[in-house]
Scaffold this motif. Structure first.
Motif, PDB file in Angstrom:
ATOM      1  N   ILE A 285      -1.574   6.520  -2.607  1.00  0.00           N
ATOM      2  CA  ILE A 285      -0.102   7.017  -3.232  1.00  0.00           C
ATOM      3  C   ILE A 285       0.373   8.048  -2.610  1.00  0.00           C
ATOM      4  CG2 ILE A 285       1.089   7.668  -5.207  1.00  0.00           C
ATOM      5  CD1 ILE A 285      -1.011   5.575  -6.796  1.00  0.00           C
ATOM      6  N   ASN A 286       1.623   8.108  -2.266  1.00  0.00           N
ATOM      7  CA  ASN A 286       2.107   9.271  -1.479  1.00  0.00           C
ATOM      8  C   ASN A 286       1.705   9.891  -0.420  1.00  0.00           C
ATOM      9  OD1 ASN A 286       4.529   9.974  -3.295  1.00  0.00           O
ATOM     10  ND2 ASN A 286       3.248  10.796  -4.924  1.00  0.00           N
ATOM     11  N   PHE A 287       1.188   8.774   0.483  1.00  0.00           N
ATOM     12  CA  PHE A 287       0.517   9.094   1.967  1.00  0.00           C
ATOM     13  C   PHE A 287       1.406   8.344   2.729  1.00  0.00           C
ATOM     14  CE2 PHE A 287      -2.838  10.963  -0.111  1.00  0.00           C
ATOM     15  CZ  PHE A 287      -3.140  12.008   0.546  1.00  0.00           C
ATOM     16  N   ILE A 288       1.785   8.761   4.094  1.00  0.00           N
ATOM     17  CA  ILE A 288       2.295   7.698   4.886  1.00  0.00           C
ATOM     18  C   ILE A 288       1.257   7.462   5.682  1.00  0.00           C
ATOM     19  CG2 ILE A 288       3.505   7.481   6.992  1.00  0.00           C
ATOM     20  CD1 ILE A 288       5.380   9.441   6.153  1.00  0.00           C
ATOM     21  N   VAL A 289       0.600   5.943   5.802  1.00  0.00           N
ATOM     22  CA  VAL A 289      -0.656   5.630   6.275  1.00  0.00           C
ATOM     23  C   VAL A 289      -0.301   4.903   7.722  1.00  0.00           C
ATOM     24  CG1 VAL A 289      -2.828   4.248   6.026  1.00  0.00           C
ATOM     25  CG2 VAL A 289      -1.619   5.243   3.912  1.00  0.00           C
ATOM     26  N   GLY A 290      -0.797   5.548   8.578  1.00  0.00           N
ATOM     27  CA  GLY A 290      -0.465   5.129   9.950  1.00  0.00           C
ATOM     28  C   GLY A 290      -1.680   4.238  10.764  1.00  0.00           C
ATOM     29  N   TYR A 291      -1.654   3.373  11.342  1.00  0.00           N
ATOM     30  CA  TYR A 291      -2.328   2.571  11.942  1.00  0.00           C
ATOM     31  C   TYR A 291      -2.504   2.326  13.363  1.00  0.00           C
ATOM     32  CZ  TYR A 291      -3.710   0.792   7.140  1.00  0.00           C
ATOM     33  OH  TYR A 291      -4.041   0.948   5.804  1.00  0.00           O
ATOM     34  N   ASP A 292      -3.165   2.696  14.163  1.00  0.00           N
ATOM     35  CA  ASP A 292      -3.031   2.517  15.467  1.00  0.00           C
ATOM     36  C   ASP A 292      -4.141   1.617  15.954  1.00  0.00           C
ATOM     37  OD1 ASP A 292      -3.339   2.811  18.358  1.00  0.00           O
ATOM     38  OD2 ASP A 292      -3.016   4.821  18.312  1.00  0.00           O
ATOM     39  N   VAL A 293      -3.820   0.267  16.247  1.00  0.00           N
ATOM     40  CA  VAL A 293      -4.551  -0.956  16.590  1.00  0.00           C
ATOM     41  C   VAL A 293      -5.098  -0.643  17.968  1.00  0.00           C
ATOM     42  CG1 VAL A 293      -3.620  -2.468  14.749  1.00  0.00           C
ATOM     43  CG2 VAL A 293      -2.647  -2.311  17.168  1.00  0.00           C
ATOM     44  N   THR A 294      -4.526  -0.137  18.643  1.00  0.00           N
ATOM     45  CA  THR A 294      -5.061   0.265  20.092  1.00  0.00           C
ATOM     46  C   THR A 294      -6.107   1.081  20.109  1.00  0.00           C
ATOM     47  OG1 THR A 294      -2.471  -0.192  21.038  1.00  0.00           O
ATOM     48  CG2 THR A 294      -4.288   0.927  22.571  1.00  0.00           C
ATOM     49  N   SER A 297      -7.589   3.355  15.204  1.00  0.00           N
ATOM     50  CA  SER A 297      -7.674   4.700  14.179  1.00  0.00           C
ATOM     51  C   SER A 297      -6.668   4.319  12.970  1.00  0.00           C
ATOM     52  CB  SER A 297      -7.336   5.800  14.859  1.00  0.00           C
ATOM     53  OG  SER A 297      -6.284   5.687  15.668  1.00  0.00           O
ATOM     54  N   VAL A 298      -6.856   5.315  12.075  1.00  0.00           N
ATOM     55  CA  VAL A 298      -6.072   5.036  10.757  1.00  0.00           C
ATOM     56  C   VAL A 298      -5.625   6.706  10.532  1.00  0.00           C
ATOM     57  CG1 VAL A 298      -7.981   5.332   9.309  1.00  0.00           C
ATOM     58  CG2 VAL A 298      -5.549   4.479   8.556  1.00  0.00           C
ATOM     59  N   SER A 299      -4.255   7.019  10.151  1.00  0.00           N
ATOM     60  CA  SER A 299      -3.995   8.351   9.888  1.00  0.00           C
ATOM     61  C   SER A 299      -3.199   8.484   8.546  1.00  0.00           C
ATOM     62  CB  SER A 299      -3.064   8.844  10.943  1.00  0.00           C
ATOM     63  OG  SER A 299      -1.796   8.075  10.992  1.00  0.00           O
ATOM     64  N   PHE A 300      -3.306   9.536   8.283  1.00  0.00           N
ATOM     65  CA  PHE A 300      -2.581   9.792   6.614  1.00  0.00           C
ATOM     66  C   PHE A 300      -1.796  11.175   6.631  1.00  0.00           C
ATOM     67  CE2 PHE A 300      -6.908   7.674   6.137  1.00  0.00           C
ATOM     68  CZ  PHE A 300      -6.413   6.565   5.274  1.00  0.00           C
ATOM     69  N   LYS A 301      -0.708  11.009   6.161  1.00  0.00           N
ATOM     70  CA  LYS A 301       0.301  11.953   6.234  1.00  0.00           C
ATOM     71  C   LYS A 301       0.859  12.384   4.841  1.00  0.00           C
ATOM     72  CE  LYS A 301       4.455  14.260   8.129  1.00  0.00           C
ATOM     73  NZ  LYS A 301       5.676  13.857   9.021  1.00  0.00           N
ATOM     74  N   PRO A 302       0.547  13.478   4.249  1.00  0.00           N
ATOM     75  CA  PRO A 302       1.399  13.493   2.718  1.00  0.00           C
ATOM     76  C   PRO A 302       2.631  13.413   2.509  1.00  0.00           C
ATOM     77  CG  PRO A 302      -0.370  14.983   3.207  1.00  0.00           C
ATOM     78  CD  PRO A 302      -0.254  14.549   4.482  1.00  0.00           C
ATOM     79  N   ALA A 303       3.125  12.566   1.538  1.00  0.00           N
ATOM     80  CA  ALA A 303       4.691  12.346   1.511  1.00  0.00           C
ATOM     81  C   ALA A 303       4.876  12.265   0.292  1.00  0.00           C
ATOM     82  CB  ALA A 303       4.963  11.388   2.450  1.00  0.00           C
ATOM     83  N   ASN A 304       6.296  12.557  -0.050  1.00  0.00           N
ATOM     84  CA  ASN A 304       6.911  12.229  -1.465  1.00  0.00           C
ATOM     85  C   ASN A 304       7.616  10.872  -1.037  1.00  0.00           C
ATOM     86  OD1 ASN A 304       8.125  11.890  -4.031  1.00  0.00           O
ATOM     87  ND2 ASN A 304       9.262  13.791  -3.688  1.00  0.00           N
ATOM     88  N   CYS A 305       6.926   9.693  -1.366  1.00  0.00           N
ATOM     89  CA  CYS A 305       7.283   8.448  -0.793  1.00  0.00           C
ATOM     90  C   CYS A 305       8.627   7.882  -1.970  1.00  0.00           C
ATOM     91  CB  CYS A 305       6.118   7.233  -1.357  1.00  0.00           C
ATOM     92  SG  CYS A 305       4.844   7.631   0.023  1.00  0.00           S
ATOM     93  N   SER A 306       8.730   8.382  -3.057  1.00  0.00           N
ATOM     94  CA  SER A 306       9.720   8.236  -3.904  1.00  0.00           C
ATOM     95  C   SER A 306      11.137   8.561  -3.436  1.00  0.00           C
ATOM     96  CB  SER A 306       9.704   8.570  -5.321  1.00  0.00           C
ATOM     97  OG  SER A 306       9.559   9.932  -5.510  1.00  0.00           O
ATOM     98  N   ALA A 307      10.970   9.577  -2.568  1.00  0.00           N
ATOM     99  CA  ALA A 307      12.356  10.310  -2.373  1.00  0.00           C
ATOM    100  C   ALA A 307      12.483   9.739  -0.783  1.00  0.00           C
ATOM    101  CB  ALA A 307      12.020  11.776  -2.027  1.00  0.00           C
ATOM    102  N   MET A 308      11.793   8.830  -0.226  1.00  0.00           N
ATOM    103  CA  MET A 308      12.195   8.400   1.271  1.00  0.00           C
ATOM    104  C   MET A 308      13.078   7.256   1.036  1.00  0.00           C
ATOM    105  SD  MET A 308       8.303   8.884   2.755  1.00  0.00           S
ATOM    106  CE  MET A 308       8.807   8.499   4.412  1.00  0.00           C
TER     107      MET A 308
END
Length: 308
Positions: A285-294, A297-308
């Motif tokens: 919750i409230n993370f931008i979760v990025g996936y690099d299938v190449t 790897s997976v990445s996590f960036k804190p964010a206020n998702c309700s404001a996006m």
């Protein structure tokens, strides 16, 4: 892709609330596996520490299940959090186990013919100008607990035992207790009721000298602080998830979930050690979760998702 997920609980800070127009009082609570802890073993890996934590949890549950009396469920040697305060005048530093399951604040004192071994210097009440044993005739003596007694000199004595069989006996006294504050200045509480132990034993670590009771009884540290604490204290669970190659600090909404009115649960479930670990949606919750299938790897960036 197997992800190795584990938890660490970092250094806790207990903040004792004060009126809004004043500063609060704080004391550092140190996790036993923190590098700041005297129990820290640099040769242990993260997985060793995690396994030790699980073993302590299992032992704690077994001990609690055996309780059928009014004993305080204290597990001192395996206690997770330590608190550093100072006692006496001049202030003498003490490292003790923080325990919300008992009330009495006590430390081992010289002379101590039947005490467990401790590596730190032991408090000597004769060197404190503010130390005074409570007489049996004082109403304060009644706060020493049901097992209290009187010495031949009509001085109040406390006796306390814990769920793991540990115990402490000694003089019930008053002295000045000093701790840090959010203002950076030490704050002293005069005539704090403390136990001066001369007979203590059990499963205590050699790195601690006693216990700071934070229970609900009148001899607990919290009510003794009076208006300075407002009868309240708090501490805060910093939780970090470890992935291979990166750490993800979690927020409160990632750790706890309200399942009913006034019912909050920890949003984690134990595994059997055999199957793959699952990083659930609540933790995302409230993370931008990025996936690099190449790169797998997976990445996590804190964010206020309700404001996006």
């Amino acid at each position: 892709m197997a992800l190795i997920v584990s938890l660490i609980f970092l250094i806790f800070s207990a903040v004792f609330a004060a009126p809004s127009n004043e500063y609060g009082f704080s004391v550092e609570m140190i996790h036993r596996d923190s590098p700041k802890s005297p129990m820290y073993n640099p040769s242990e890996s993260h997985y060793h520490r995690l396994a030790n934590t699980l073993r302590r949890s299992i032992l704690l549950n077994k001990a609690v299940a055996l309780l059928d009396t009014a004993e305080a469920p204290m597990f001192n040697d395996r206690g997770e959090y330590l608190v550093e305060v100072s006692l006496g005048t001049p202030p003498f530093p003490i490292l003790a186990v923080a325990d919300t399951g008992s009330d009495i604040v006590w430390t081992q004192c010289q002379p101590c013919p039947k005490c467990f071994e401790q590596t730190a210097p032991m408090f000597d009440p004769s060197k404190s100008s503010t130390y005074k044993i409570i007489p049996c005739s004082s109403p304060s003596c009644a706060l020493a607990g049901q097992e209290r007694s009187c010495s031949d000199r009509s001085e109040c004595r406390y006796s306390i035992s814990y769920g793991d069989g540990s115990h402490s006996n000694g003089d019930f006294a008053v002295d000045t207790l000093t701790m840090g504050s959010t203002s950076g200045r030490p704050v002293a509480f005069s005539r704090t009721m403390v136990g001066c132990g001369h007979d203590s034993g059990g499963t205590f670590s050699t790195n601690v000298s006693g216990i700071v009771g934070l229970g609900r009884g009148p001899a607990s540290l919290v009510p003794q602080m009076g208006a300075a604490s407002g009868g309240k204290f708090s501490y805060f669970p910093s939780v970090t998830v470890h992935f291979e190659g990166a750490d993800v600090p979690l927020r409160r909404e990632n750790v706890f979930v309200m399942v009913a009115e006034n019912v909050v649960c920890l949003a984690f479930r134990g595994g059997d050690g055999q199957s793959i670990s699952i990083y659930g949606n609540i933790a995302q919750i409230n993370f931008i979760v990025g996936y690099d299938v190449t790169r797998n790897s997976v990445s996590f960036k804190p964010a206020n998702c309700s404001a996006m």
